[in-house]
Design an enzyme around this catalytic site. Structure first.
Site, PDB file in Angstrom:
ATOM      1  N   GLU A 199     108.278 -30.617  -6.630  1.00 17.34           N
ATOM      2  CA  GLU A 199     109.422 -30.074  -5.343  1.00 17.34           C
ATOM      3  C   GLU A 199     110.006 -31.159  -5.214  1.00 17.34           C
ATOM      4  OE1 GLU A 199     106.493 -31.536  -2.130  1.00 17.34           O
ATOM      5  OE2 GLU A 199     105.729 -29.486  -3.248  1.00 17.34           O
ATOM      6  N   CYS A 222     114.200 -36.190  -1.043  1.00 16.89           N
ATOM      7  CA  CYS A 222     113.495 -36.769  -1.373  1.00 16.89           C
ATOM      8  C   CYS A 222     112.644 -36.693  -2.753  1.00 16.89           C
ATOM      9  CB  CYS A 222     112.258 -36.725  -0.284  1.00 16.89           C
ATOM     10  SG  CYS A 222     110.358 -36.790  -0.488  1.00 16.89           S
ATOM     11  N   CYS A 226      99.601 -35.430  -9.479  1.00 15.97           N
ATOM     12  CA  CYS A 226      99.220 -36.545  -8.688  1.00 15.97           C
ATOM     13  C   CYS A 226      97.835 -37.129  -9.706  1.00 15.97           C
ATOM     14  CB  CYS A 226      99.650 -36.990  -7.348  1.00 15.97           C
ATOM     15  SG  CYS A 226      99.545 -38.715  -7.418  1.00 15.97           S
ATOM     16  N   CYS A 231      94.588 -39.780  -2.968  1.00 18.24           N
ATOM     17  CA  CYS A 231      94.476 -39.607  -1.510  1.00 18.24           C
ATOM     18  C   CYS A 231      94.299 -38.601  -1.023  1.00 18.24           C
ATOM     19  CB  CYS A 231      95.768 -40.901  -1.278  1.00 18.24           C
ATOM     20  SG  CYS A 231      96.362 -41.952  -1.902  1.00 18.24           S
ATOM     21  N   CYS A 273      96.655 -36.428   1.375  1.00 23.84           N
ATOM     22  CA  CYS A 273      97.933 -35.493   0.308  1.00 23.84           C
ATOM     23  C   CYS A 273      97.730 -34.753   0.187  1.00 23.84           C
ATOM     24  CB  CYS A 273      98.510 -37.417  -0.209  1.00 23.84           C
ATOM     25  SG  CYS A 273     100.116 -36.717  -0.986  1.00 23.84           S
ATOM     26  N   GLU A 333     102.864 -40.494  -8.772  1.00 24.60           N
ATOM     27  CA  GLU A 333     103.596 -41.674  -8.111  1.00 24.60           C
ATOM     28  C   GLU A 333     104.158 -42.492  -8.618  1.00 24.60           C
ATOM     29  OE1 GLU A 333     101.942 -44.242  -6.203  1.00 24.60           O
ATOM     30  OE2 GLU A 333     103.383 -45.611  -7.630  1.00 24.60           O
ATOM     31  N   SER A 391     102.988 -47.539   0.564  1.00 31.96           N
ATOM     32  CA  SER A 391     101.033 -46.960   1.089  1.00 31.96           C
ATOM     33  C   SER A 391     100.883 -47.612   1.679  1.00 31.96           C
ATOM     34  CB  SER A 391     101.175 -45.370   0.636  1.00 31.96           C
ATOM     35  OG  SER A 391     102.657 -44.892   0.453  1.00 31.96           O
ATOM     36  N   CYS A 430     104.926 -33.145   1.695  1.00 33.31           N
ATOM     37  CA  CYS A 430     103.012 -33.461   1.454  1.00 33.31           C
ATOM     38  C   CYS A 430     102.361 -32.253  -0.553  1.00 33.31           C
ATOM     39  CB  CYS A 430     102.437 -33.866   1.881  1.00 33.31           C
ATOM     40  SG  CYS A 430     103.040 -34.539   3.549  1.00 33.31           S
TER      41      CYS A 430
END
Ligand code: SAH
Length: 341
Positions: free
Chosen positions: A89, A102, A109, A113, A116, A155, A209, A330
């Site tokens: 996205e 963005c 990922c 986290c 997330c 990441e 972050s 997210c």
């Protein structure tokens, strides 16, 4: 080699390797980054045989906008699908004189986290540089992009080479020519990336972050902390700032009852003050369906947290969560689409 992984300054060499005349480089750059062709057949200033060679040797990556959702605040989220059927996205965020995109750097990922959605199903694969550029190209169909934040899925420092190649291309004067200071890379704290970025000598902006002020909490929220703990991370940040004279912005997502106490705020202030010129962005958690226990804090808590940081000498900004109606920011659009499949 994919057309969108070739930096503008490399085209002459590529052409000579293909047995073509180097002066064609200018025409190619014109076609790619001024006419924004989507296929070599549209590069009509080039001779037919060269168009055919380029289509074979340096194909233009195809990415399609497979889904689109708009939020009442004007944020738009695109699901960009690549040639192998994988998708990421990208979010378009209008704000006064800015139009920010963005972008994602990986499908899924690996960082895990807890709050997330991007990492909820692990990682599928990293994007290649040409795919990251293709994603940008999909975004700019909605308008001229003035800023890029690498805050989508993935990441960036875990896909350093491809991400950096794509950003250098987007930054290149004879390419899309987006200023380095308008490009922000955000990392969860993959420490080797800091030194590499510092050595590039490019003025990209850097966000880190953090989300927790101590290892006890950060170990739980962000597994990457078990590899590079807060002291190691802050030392890398400090070194980066001293070497580049560039500021670092720490992102702190405030989660109700988890990392939102006044004590957390004081501890955070003490931590970020170890890094010269550091700033903090406070972001209220955007709720994610796989962690119903994590809730958005009240506005009053955000203001209290802001106040404590400011009183402790930390330059802090309160960020609104944009694009909630578009399931934005997210990894939620892809999750929604996966649920439908
Ligand atoms: N991997 C990079 C970039 C992608 S995430 C990084 O971690 O920085 C972009 C930002 O969104 C990060 O600060 C991330 O922690 C934050 N984020 C992820 N999920 C969130 C959520 N549910 N609510 C608010 N922010 C979130």
């Amino acid at each position: 080699m994919k057309a969108w992984s070739i930096l503008p300054c490399e085209w002459k060499d590529v052409l000579s390797r293909l047995g073509a005349r180097p002066f064609r480089a200018e025409q190619i750059l014109q076609a790619l980054y001024r006419e924004w062709i989507g296929d070599w057949s549209q590069a009509t200033t080039l001779p037919l045989d060269l168009r055919e060679t380029l289509a074979r040797e340096c194909p233009i990556t195809h990415a399609v906008i497979a889904d689109e959702s708009a939020s009442p605040d004007g944020t738009k989220k695109l699901l960009v699908e690549f040639e192998d059927g994988n998708s990421v996205e990208t979010v378009l965020i209008p704000a006064r004189e800015r139009f920010t995109q963005c972008i994602s750097t990986q499908v899924g990922c690996a960082m895990g986290c807890r709050f997330c959605a991007s990492g909820a199903n692990g990682i599928v694969r990293s994007l290649t540089a040409d795919e990251i550029v293709a994603q940008y190209m999909c975004g700019r169909k909605s308008g001229e992009i003035t800023n890029i934040v690498v805050m989508g899925m993935g990441e960036p420092f875990a896909n350093y080479d491809e991400t950096m190649r794509a950003l250098k291309l987007i930054n290149a004067g004879k390419g899309p020519n987006l200023g380095a200071r308008h490009i922000t890379i955000s990392t969860c704290g993959v420490v080797p990336g800091f030194e590499r970025l510092a050595s590039e000598g490019i003025q990209f902006e850097l966000s880190v972050s953090l989300h927790a002020p101590n290892d006890r909490l950060r170990d739980v929220l962000m597994p990457v902390n078990k590899k590079w703990n807060i002291d190691t991370l802050l030392a890398a940040c400090r070194k980066y700032t001293l070497a580049t004279k560039r500021i670092i912005t720490f992102e702190y997502t405030v989660i109700n009852g988890v990392n939102d106490s006044p004590a957390c705020a004081r501890e955070l202030a003490a931590a970020v003050r170890k890094v010269p010129m550091a700033k903090v962005n406070l972001i209220p958690l955007s709720p994610v369906s796989h962690r119903p226990e994590y809730k958005t804090p009240d506005e009053s808590v955000m203001l209290m947290f802001l106040d404590v940081l400011m009183k402790n000498g930390v330059q802090t900004m309160l960020r609104r969560s944009r694009g909630l109606g578009a399931d934005a920011a997210c990894g939620q659009l892809r999750l929604r689409n996966m649920g439908r499949a």
